[in-house]
Write a protein that holds these residues in place. Structure first.
Motif, short mmCIF file in Angstrom:
data_model
loop_
_atom_site.label_atom_id
_atom_site.label_comp_id
_atom_site.label_asym_id
_atom_site.label_seq_id
_atom_site.Cartn_x
_atom_site.Cartn_y
_atom_site.Cartn_z
N ILE A 168 32.99 -19.58 -2.45
CA ILE A 168 34.07 -20.36 -3.05
C ILE A 168 35.43 -19.93 -2.51
O ILE A 168 36.29 -20.77 -2.25
N PHE A 169 35.61 -18.65 -2.27
CA PHE A 169 36.89 -18.21 -1.69
C PHE A 169 37.02 -18.71 -0.25
O PHE A 169 38.10 -19.16 0.16
N SER A 170 35.94 -18.68 0.51
CA SER A 170 35.95 -19.21 1.89
C SER A 170 36.23 -20.71 1.90
O SER A 170 36.98 -21.21 2.74
N ARG A 171 35.62 -21.42 0.96
CA ARG A 171 35.84 -22.87 0.87
C ARG A 171 37.28 -23.20 0.50
O ARG A 171 37.84 -24.18 0.99
N TRP A 172 37.90 -22.38 -0.35
CA TRP A 172 39.31 -22.59 -0.68
C TRP A 172 40.18 -22.43 0.56
O TRP A 172 41.07 -23.25 0.82
N ILE A 173 39.93 -21.37 1.32
CA ILE A 173 40.72 -21.15 2.54
C ILE A 173 40.55 -22.33 3.49
O ILE A 173 41.54 -22.86 4.02
N GLU A 174 39.33 -22.76 3.68
CA GLU A 174 39.06 -23.88 4.57
C GLU A 174 39.76 -25.16 4.09
O GLU A 174 40.36 -25.88 4.88
N ALA A 175 39.68 -25.43 2.80
CA ALA A 175 40.32 -26.63 2.26
C ALA A 175 41.83 -26.59 2.44
O ALA A 175 42.45 -27.59 2.79
N LEU A 176 42.41 -25.42 2.23
CA LEU A 176 43.86 -25.30 2.40
C LEU A 176 44.26 -25.41 3.86
O LEU A 176 45.28 -26.03 4.19
N GLU A 177 43.47 -24.81 4.75
CA GLU A 177 43.78 -24.90 6.18
C GLU A 177 43.72 -26.35 6.67
O GLU A 177 44.53 -26.75 7.50
N LYS A 178 42.79 -27.15 6.12
CA LYS A 178 42.62 -28.53 6.57
C LYS A 178 43.61 -29.50 5.94
O LYS A 178 43.85 -30.56 6.50
N CYS A 179 44.14 -29.17 4.78
CA CYS A 179 44.97 -30.15 4.08
C CYS A 179 46.36 -30.26 4.72
O CYS A 179 46.84 -29.34 5.38
N GLU A 180 46.96 -31.40 4.49
CA GLU A 180 48.33 -31.62 4.93
C GLU A 180 49.27 -30.92 3.95
O GLU A 180 48.99 -30.87 2.75
N GLU A 181 50.36 -30.41 4.45
CA GLU A 181 51.36 -29.76 3.59
C GLU A 181 51.82 -30.73 2.50
O GLU A 181 52.08 -30.32 1.36
N SER A 182 51.88 -32.01 2.82
CA SER A 182 52.35 -33.02 1.85
C SER A 182 51.44 -33.10 0.62
O SER A 182 51.90 -33.42 -0.47
N LYS A 183 50.15 -32.81 0.78
CA LYS A 183 49.25 -32.82 -0.37
C LYS A 183 49.65 -31.75 -1.37
O LYS A 183 49.56 -31.95 -2.58
N LEU A 184 50.11 -30.62 -0.88
CA LEU A 184 50.45 -29.51 -1.76
C LEU A 184 51.70 -29.78 -2.59
O LEU A 184 51.87 -29.20 -3.66
N THR A 185 52.56 -30.67 -2.13
CA THR A 185 53.76 -31.00 -2.89
C THR A 185 53.55 -32.23 -3.77
O THR A 185 54.43 -32.59 -4.56
N LYS A 186 52.40 -32.85 -3.66
CA LYS A 186 52.08 -34.04 -4.44
C LYS A 186 51.89 -33.66 -5.92
O LYS A 186 51.16 -32.73 -6.25
N VAL A 187 52.57 -34.40 -6.79
CA VAL A 187 52.44 -34.19 -8.22
C VAL A 187 51.10 -34.78 -8.68
O VAL A 187 50.71 -35.86 -8.28
N ILE A 188 50.41 -34.03 -9.52
CA ILE A 188 49.11 -34.45 -10.03
C ILE A 188 49.34 -35.31 -11.26
O ILE A 188 49.86 -34.82 -12.27
#
Length: 159
Positions: free
Chosen positions: A103-123
């Motif tokens: 699960i920690f590896s999958r989190w790193i992979e998901a973050l590495e693949k995502c666009e920076e804009s996704k991280l600023t997106k309001v949920i």
């Protein structure tokens, strides 16, 4: 601001990058299944806390990947600490550690693949929080329980 690199740093610090505190992987490395399941006066064992961390990290990763934030009111947080007393053996402990690493590896992979804009997106429908804040708070949650695990291990070794 580069949220992605900060979040990756937080997650790796929690799991396997020794920085301000001993990371989870190092704390758990030498524990047997019996030690991981040990309880003294504490409500939870190290193993049950690890199960809790796996549950919430998997749940939030699924939400992050699917962007489906339907919050279930049926989750009883106490149940996320569950440890089946009939499954306390080295094989099951090893499986738990593999799930944790995964699960920690999958989190790193998901973050590495995502666009920076996704991280600023309001949920939507989640307190107006952006993804970077949710993932950062997940890391704080992980760090809190890593501290508990470290104390439990120290208490167990001192007894």
């Amino acid at each position: 601001m580069a949220y992605k690199s900060i979040l990756i740093d937080q997650i790796t610090a929690c799991y396997n990058d020794k920085s301000w505190f001993i990371p989870l992987e190092e704390i758990l490395r030498d524990l047997t299944s019996k030690e991981a399941a040990y309880k003294s006066d504490e409500k939870q064992s190290i193993w049950s806390i690890v199960n809790h961390l796996i549950f919430w990290n998997e749940r939030w990763l699924e939400r992050f990947e699917t962007e489906n934030i339907i919050m279930s009111s049926t989750i009883n947080n106490d149940e996320t600490f569950y440890l089946d007393p009939n499954c306390i053996n080295e094989h099951e402990w090893k499986k738990t550690l593999i799930r944790l690493e995964n699960i920690f590896s999958r989190w790193i992979e998901a973050l590495e693949k995502c666009e920076e804009s996704k991280l600023t997106k309001v949920i939507p429908d989640y307190y107006g929080a952006a993804w970077w804040g949710v993932v950062s708070n997940l890391s704080i949650h992980n760090a809190y329980h890593i501290g508990q695990i470290m104390l439990l291990k120290k208490q167990m070794k001192d007894n």
